[in-house]
Design a protein around this motif. Sequence first.
Motif, PDB file in Angstrom:
ATOM      1  N   LYS A 433      48.818  25.017  13.711  1.00 44.95           N
ATOM      2  CA  LYS A 433      48.831  23.684  14.341  1.00 44.95           C
ATOM      3  C   LYS A 433      48.442  23.795  15.811  1.00 44.95           C
ATOM      4  O   LYS A 433      47.605  23.067  16.324  1.00 44.95           O
ATOM      5  N   GLN A 434      49.077  24.762  16.505  1.00 43.85           N
ATOM      6  CA  GLN A 434      48.842  24.924  17.952  1.00 43.85           C
ATOM      7  C   GLN A 434      47.406  25.375  18.228  1.00 43.85           C
ATOM      8  O   GLN A 434      46.770  24.910  19.166  1.00 43.85           O
ATOM      9  N   MET A 435      46.900  26.269  17.393  1.00 44.28           N
ATOM     10  CA  MET A 435      45.552  26.794  17.619  1.00 44.28           C
ATOM     11  C   MET A 435      44.495  25.716  17.347  1.00 44.28           C
ATOM     12  O   MET A 435      43.475  25.638  18.037  1.00 44.28           O
ATOM     13  N   GLU A 436      44.738  24.868  16.350  1.00 46.83           N
ATOM     14  CA  GLU A 436      43.811  23.757  16.078  1.00 46.83           C
ATOM     15  C   GLU A 436      43.750  22.829  17.294  1.00 46.83           C
ATOM     16  O   GLU A 436      42.678  22.416  17.722  1.00 46.83           O
ATOM     17  N   ALA A 437      44.931  22.519  17.828  1.00 49.14           N
ATOM     18  CA  ALA A 437      44.990  21.617  18.989  1.00 49.14           C
ATOM     19  C   ALA A 437      44.293  22.259  20.194  1.00 49.14           C
ATOM     20  O   ALA A 437      43.586  21.590  20.957  1.00 49.14           O
ATOM     21  N   PHE A 438      44.477  23.557  20.345  1.00 47.61           N
ATOM     22  CA  PHE A 438      43.857  24.303  21.452  1.00 47.61           C
ATOM     23  C   PHE A 438      42.326  24.244  21.332  1.00 47.61           C
ATOM     24  O   PHE A 438      41.605  24.010  22.310  1.00 47.61           O
ATOM     25  N   LYS A 439      41.861  24.420  20.102  1.00 48.58           N
ATOM     26  CA  LYS A 439      40.401  24.386  19.859  1.00 48.58           C
ATOM     27  C   LYS A 439      39.833  23.012  20.251  1.00 48.58           C
ATOM     28  O   LYS A 439      38.807  22.922  20.932  1.00 48.58           O
ATOM     29  N   GLU A 440      40.532  21.981  19.849  1.00 51.71           N
ATOM     30  CA  GLU A 440      40.086  20.623  20.129  1.00 51.71           C
ATOM     31  C   GLU A 440      40.039  20.374  21.646  1.00 51.71           C
ATOM     32  O   GLU A 440      39.088  19.813  22.184  1.00 51.71           O
ATOM     33  N   GLN A 441      41.070  20.867  22.301  1.00 49.76           N
ATOM     34  CA  GLN A 441      41.180  20.699  23.765  1.00 49.76           C
ATOM     35  C   GLN A 441      39.999  21.404  24.463  1.00 49.76           C
ATOM     36  O   GLN A 441      39.410  20.870  25.402  1.00 49.76           O
ATOM     37  N   ILE A 442      39.636  22.573  23.977  1.00 53.86           N
ATOM     38  CA  ILE A 442      38.537  23.327  24.597  1.00 53.86           C
ATOM     39  C   ILE A 442      37.190  22.699  24.283  1.00 53.86           C
ATOM     40  O   ILE A 442      36.289  22.686  25.111  1.00 53.86           O
ATOM     41  N   ARG A 443      37.093  22.154  23.073  1.00 55.06           N
ATOM     42  CA  ARG A 443      35.843  21.472  22.733  1.00 55.06           C
ATOM     43  C   ARG A 443      35.597  20.321  23.729  1.00 55.06           C
ATOM     44  O   ARG A 443      34.495  20.121  24.224  1.00 55.06           O
ATOM     45  N   ARG A 444      36.684  19.603  24.043  1.00 54.41           N
ATOM     46  CA  ARG A 444      36.543  18.440  24.937  1.00 54.41           C
ATOM     47  C   ARG A 444      36.403  18.854  26.393  1.00 54.41           C
ATOM     48  O   ARG A 444      35.660  18.266  27.155  1.00 54.41           O
ATOM     49  N   ASN A 445      37.141  19.890  26.779  1.00 51.49           N
ATOM     50  CA  ASN A 445      37.169  20.252  28.197  1.00 51.49           C
ATOM     51  C   ASN A 445      37.154  21.769  28.361  1.00 51.49           C
ATOM     52  O   ASN A 445      38.182  22.393  28.611  1.00 51.49           O
ATOM     53  N   PRO A 446      35.978  22.392  28.220  1.00 55.25           N
ATOM     54  CA  PRO A 446      35.945  23.858  28.273  1.00 55.25           C
ATOM     55  C   PRO A 446      36.040  24.410  29.691  1.00 55.25           C
ATOM     56  O   PRO A 446      35.694  23.718  30.650  1.00 55.25           O
ATOM     57  N   GLY A 447      36.533  25.636  29.828  1.00 54.52           N
ATOM     58  CA  GLY A 447      36.562  26.313  31.131  1.00 54.52           C
ATOM     59  C   GLY A 447      37.692  25.858  32.031  1.00 54.52           C
ATOM     60  O   GLY A 447      37.488  25.528  33.196  1.00 54.52           O
ATOM     61  N   THR A 448      38.917  25.868  31.514  1.00 55.92           N
ATOM     62  CA  THR A 448      40.046  25.381  32.327  1.00 55.92           C
ATOM     63  C   THR A 448      40.583  26.458  33.278  1.00 55.92           C
ATOM     64  O   THR A 448      41.441  26.193  34.102  1.00 55.92           O
ATOM     65  N   SER A 449      40.100  27.684  33.122  1.00 56.46           N
ATOM     66  CA  SER A 449      40.595  28.731  34.040  1.00 56.46           C
ATOM     67  C   SER A 449      39.443  29.644  34.462  1.00 56.46           C
ATOM     68  O   SER A 449      39.341  30.771  34.001  1.00 56.46           O
ATOM     69  N   ILE A 450      38.629  29.109  35.336  1.00 57.39           N
ATOM     70  CA  ILE A 450      37.484  29.912  35.784  1.00 57.39           C
ATOM     71  C   ILE A 450      37.736  30.419  37.189  1.00 57.39           C
ATOM     72  O   ILE A 450      38.028  29.648  38.092  1.00 57.39           O
ATOM     73  N   ARG A 451      37.682  31.712  37.340  1.00 58.28           N
ATOM     74  CA  ARG A 451      37.809  32.297  38.682  1.00 58.28           C
ATOM     75  C   ARG A 451      36.527  33.049  38.927  1.00 58.28           C
ATOM     76  O   ARG A 451      36.066  33.795  38.073  1.00 58.28           O
ATOM     77  N   GLY A 452      35.934  32.858  40.065  1.00 57.68           N
ATOM     78  CA  GLY A 452      34.664  33.533  40.359  1.00 57.68           C
ATOM     79  C   GLY A 452      33.497  32.753  39.774  1.00 57.68           C
ATOM     80  O   GLY A 452      33.570  31.524  39.645  1.00 57.68           O
ATOM     81  N   ARG A 453      32.439  33.470  39.368  1.00 60.78           N
ATOM     82  CA  ARG A 453      31.194  32.821  38.922  1.00 60.78           C
ATOM     83  C   ARG A 453      31.389  31.994  37.664  1.00 60.78           C
ATOM     84  O   ARG A 453      32.034  32.441  36.721  1.00 60.78           O
ATOM     85  N   ARG A 454      30.786  30.787  37.669  1.00 65.56           N
ATOM     86  CA  ARG A 454      30.961  29.906  36.512  1.00 65.56           C
ATOM     87  C   ARG A 454      30.054  30.353  35.374  1.00 65.56           C
ATOM     88  O   ARG A 454      28.847  30.503  35.548  1.00 65.56           O
ATOM     89  N   PRO A 455      30.621  30.582  34.193  1.00 63.77           N
ATOM     90  CA  PRO A 455      29.766  30.948  33.056  1.00 63.77           C
ATOM     91  C   PRO A 455      28.980  29.727  32.555  1.00 63.77           C
ATOM     92  O   PRO A 455      29.317  28.593  32.903  1.00 63.77           O
TER      93      PRO A 455
END
Length: 482
Positions: A433-455
Amino acid sequence: MFDKENTMTTTITKNQKQISMFREFREENKEESFLKLISSEYKKIEALRVLDKIDWDFKDFTTQYLSHKFHSYPARFIPQIPLSFIKLFTKERDTFLDPMCGCGSALVEAFLNNRKSIGNDFNPLAALITKVKTTLIPSSKFEHLEKKMLRLKRYLDLDYRRVEERANNLPNRTVSKIFNKAVIGKLEAIREMILELRDEKHYKLYDFGRVALSSVIWSLVENGNGLDVDNAFIRKVQIMKKEILAMATVVSSPPAVKVICKDARKLEIENNSIDLIVTSPPYVNALDYYRAHMYNMLWLGMDFDFFRKHEIGGHSHFIINRFRLLSEYLGDMLRSMIEMNRVLKKSKICTIVVGNSSLEYELIESYKYFSSFAGDIGFKCLKTIFRNIDKTRKYTSADIGQIDDEYIVVLEKVSDSKINAEDDDFIAQEVNKQMEAFKEQIRRNPGTSIRGRRPTKERLLRNVDKISEALETIKKDTKIKE
Ligand SMILES: C[S@@+](CC[C@H](N)C(=O)[O-])C[C@H]1O[C@@H](n2cnc3c(N)ncnc32)[C@H](O)[C@@H]1O
């Protein structure tokens, strides 16, 4: 003649003195008022309100006192965190538990405040340090160790036969180079002296000596070559002796302490027997405790490989798909929380302190997962407290440097969990359940923890595919490895 310059200097010095005295006064007051606040008697509902009055950053508070000074440990508690809960939610002789106790910071506070306590940690070094930090030794007993230390110098002149053997057994890593032959010879001599204590049945001194030796090894690993090993050991013993004797003056009748070296996912503790839990679990993908303590364990004859296999939050595996680490971590933490519920008495408090971490450019907010699990396993989430971590202090480590803040999740046990910690199907289902929700969250808003150069965006979105892959193996990844 009127010496303007000199007068000015005096005035500034005076002012500076006053400022620093004022500061000292203010700091003292801050600590004093904190202690006063948590030391009154409160009903539970009032105690919960007191939590809102505490400044959880504990900036500039004294944290290195008594046996807290014994041994460094990555990501250990600021003592004031467990102290607050112990004072507010237990009374004298109640039983306190930290199921992942690390170097025993919380147990020391329970001990100093006359609470019985149980500390559990699967890292044998953690269990040893915790035991030694909560065991009083009378002054007269130290004479034996001191006599031995006087003879240590003589031992050190011996030609150590075991140096070669030890040098060959060191793990193949850069840090192994700091253990040159001279250092190994000295460490071996100290180790042999400590082993004699065990043979002579001076068990408390034996453990005490092992912690002192381990602390010296830690300094070697942290600071590199050049440490005067034998003198560092003798100094460490002297400091520890002074602190343990000082502790005896604070604790006149020591409360019972039990230290267990077992898996937090299968606690060997009775149901409904604990009055308060405060713990800080490992963070996902942040630090491998087995790696941090490998050399200490090697010298103390402990099996670091066994601990590696059962360590929660480690990141020595799933290299190809790091998101499988998250599934595994969530499963492990859910099992541990079910165990916390089982051993805690009804209506008592369970506090979990955890920081955010980062996985493949994504922020992992562990506290949100813990709060979300709570309702399904007989806990109610009463509040979540945010605190800043003072990164200039020793409580974090370079390896977990990404962590800037921490969350204190305060739970109350409202019922016995209907789910058993060994229920693999339930664990897999919840993690799914948690991993499905996590996937959905990343699909909508990827890159929530970027330090340094943006991929690139493509790189970030590849994470969605990786999580889909990780979802396929949840059942396997959340099973406890034998
Ligand atoms: C953040 S540290 C706790 C530090 C502790 N609060 C202190 O003040 O020293 C997390 C601890 O979890 C322990 N741990 C990891 N896996 C475990 C497991 N399966 N069972 C019990 N403890 C475990 C680690 O050895 C580590 O000591």
